[in-house]
Design a protein around this motif. Structure first.
Motif, PDB file in Angstrom:
ATOM      1  N   GLU A 151      -7.741 -55.229 -26.634  1.00  0.00           N
ATOM      2  CA  GLU A 151      -8.943 -55.748 -27.284  1.00  0.00           C
ATOM      3  C   GLU A 151      -9.918 -54.654 -27.722  1.00  0.00           C
ATOM      4  O   GLU A 151     -11.139 -54.854 -27.736  1.00  0.00           O
ATOM      5  N   ASN A 152      -9.387 -53.478 -28.073  1.00  0.00           N
ATOM      6  CA  ASN A 152     -10.211 -52.410 -28.626  1.00  0.00           C
ATOM      7  C   ASN A 152     -10.180 -52.478 -30.148  1.00  0.00           C
ATOM      8  O   ASN A 152      -9.220 -52.966 -30.741  1.00  0.00           O
ATOM      9  N   ILE A 153     -11.224 -51.941 -30.793  1.00  0.00           N
ATOM     10  CA  ILE A 153     -11.348 -52.044 -32.240  1.00  0.00           C
ATOM     11  C   ILE A 153     -11.673 -50.680 -32.840  1.00  0.00           C
ATOM     12  O   ILE A 153     -12.560 -49.972 -32.344  1.00  0.00           O
ATOM     13  N   ALA A 154     -10.956 -50.336 -33.906  1.00  0.00           N
ATOM     14  CA  ALA A 154     -11.290 -49.161 -34.718  1.00  0.00           C
ATOM     15  C   ALA A 154     -11.530 -49.620 -36.146  1.00  0.00           C
ATOM     16  O   ALA A 154     -10.729 -50.369 -36.707  1.00  0.00           O
ATOM     17  N   ASP A 155     -12.617 -49.159 -36.731  1.00  0.00           N
ATOM     18  CA  ASP A 155     -12.897 -49.549 -38.109  1.00  0.00           C
ATOM     19  C   ASP A 155     -11.968 -48.875 -39.100  1.00  0.00           C
ATOM     20  O   ASP A 155     -11.879 -49.290 -40.248  1.00  0.00           O
ATOM     21  N   SER A 156     -11.257 -47.831 -38.654  1.00  0.00           N
ATOM     22  CA  SER A 156     -10.323 -47.149 -39.544  1.00  0.00           C
ATOM     23  C   SER A 156      -8.918 -47.142 -38.950  1.00  0.00           C
ATOM     24  O   SER A 156      -8.153 -48.067 -39.158  1.00  0.00           O
ATOM     25  N   SER A 176      -2.163 -54.302 -26.215  1.00  0.00           N
ATOM     26  CA  SER A 176      -2.169 -55.642 -26.794  1.00  0.00           C
ATOM     27  C   SER A 176      -3.544 -56.010 -27.346  1.00  0.00           C
ATOM     28  O   SER A 176      -4.576 -55.590 -26.814  1.00  0.00           O
ATOM     29  N   GLY A 177      -3.524 -56.791 -28.421  1.00  0.00           N
ATOM     30  CA  GLY A 177      -4.754 -57.367 -28.949  1.00  0.00           C
ATOM     31  C   GLY A 177      -5.735 -56.375 -29.526  1.00  0.00           C
ATOM     32  O   GLY A 177      -6.926 -56.690 -29.648  1.00  0.00           O
ATOM     33  N   ASN A 178      -5.271 -55.173 -29.878  1.00  0.00           N
ATOM     34  CA  ASN A 178      -6.151 -54.180 -30.481  1.00  0.00           C
ATOM     35  C   ASN A 178      -6.161 -54.352 -32.004  1.00  0.00           C
ATOM     36  O   ASN A 178      -5.221 -54.889 -32.582  1.00  0.00           O
ATOM     37  N   THR A 179      -7.214 -53.835 -32.652  1.00  0.00           N
ATOM     38  CA  THR A 179      -7.370 -54.037 -34.087  1.00  0.00           C
ATOM     39  C   THR A 179      -7.804 -52.751 -34.777  1.00  0.00           C
ATOM     40  O   THR A 179      -8.711 -52.057 -34.288  1.00  0.00           O
ATOM     41  N   ALA A 180      -7.145 -52.430 -35.895  1.00  0.00           N
ATOM     42  CA  ALA A 180      -7.590 -51.347 -36.775  1.00  0.00           C
ATOM     43  C   ALA A 180      -7.695 -51.905 -38.183  1.00  0.00           C
ATOM     44  O   ALA A 180      -6.820 -52.654 -38.629  1.00  0.00           O
TER      45      ALA A 180
END
Length: 200
Positions: A151-156, A176-180
């Motif tokens: 569940e971590n997020i990177a804008d790039s 799991s569940g991370n977003t870029a």
């Protein structure tokens, strides 16, 4: 003088939240060589920078351990929760969550560092550029085992992890569940050759 010639001093942190608002704690905590920082457990010992600064900074440090606590509320350009530079601590039984990097490494940023991380949860961190959970660069070759990166997020690039010219060993790790927003929701590699085993 070789670092192994010195015995480490251990600082035991009692249960509680250590933050600017609760006890006037100032951040970042700058770890030096031959110091161990040990809490009473991730659920009960919390270092919360309350978005005033990075939580922990480790530079040119040897023979140190951080364990049994939560690192949260960090805010910095690089390495919101923790930044390691030319340091090889032992990190175990930690939760690193809800930290923010204005640029890269929301949870942790490692530069030329080879720590050992065991039983670590890295979740809910954010980077406005790269490496929402973890950013490894310039030949950082840590050992990760029994970790959850979620569940971590990177804008790039690299919502969970970014590896740049780094070759870590990862075993028994769940990503799991991370977003870029561009590439590498889970992991983004740049000139890196990690060793991955028992991964989800």
């Amino acid at each position: 003088v070789a670092g192994s010639e010195y015995a480490a001093v251990t600082i035991h942190l009692a249960e509680g939240t250590y933050s600017p608002s609760t006890n006037g704690e100032t951040f970042p905590i700058e770890m030096i060589s031959h110091i161990n920082l040990i809490g009473q457990g991730e659920e009960v010992t919390v270092l919360d920078a309350e978005q005033t600064a990075r939580v922990i900074f480790i530079k040119n440090s040897v023979n140190s351990t951080i364990s049994n606590l939560t690192i949260t509320g960090g805010l910095e350009t690089y390495g919101g929760g923790m930044l390691l530079f030319k340091s090889n601590p032992i990190l175990n039984n930690l939760t690193i969550s809800k930290n923010t990097a204005v640029s890269s490494g929301g949870g942790i940023l490692l530069q030329e560092s080879n720590p050992t991380l065991t039983n670590i949860t890295i979740s809910g961190n954010r980077a406005n550029a790269h490496g929402g959970g973890i950013y490894l660069l310039q030949e950082s070759n840590p050992t990760f085992s029994n970790m959850i990166i979620s569940e971590n997020i990177a804008d790039s690039l690299g919502g969970g992890i970014v590896l740049q010219k780094s070759n870590p060993n990862l075993s028994n790790v769940i990503i799991s569940g991370n977003t870029a927003n561009i590439y590498g929701g889970g992991i983004f590699f740049i000139q890196s050759n990690p060793n991955l085993s028992n991964m989800t």
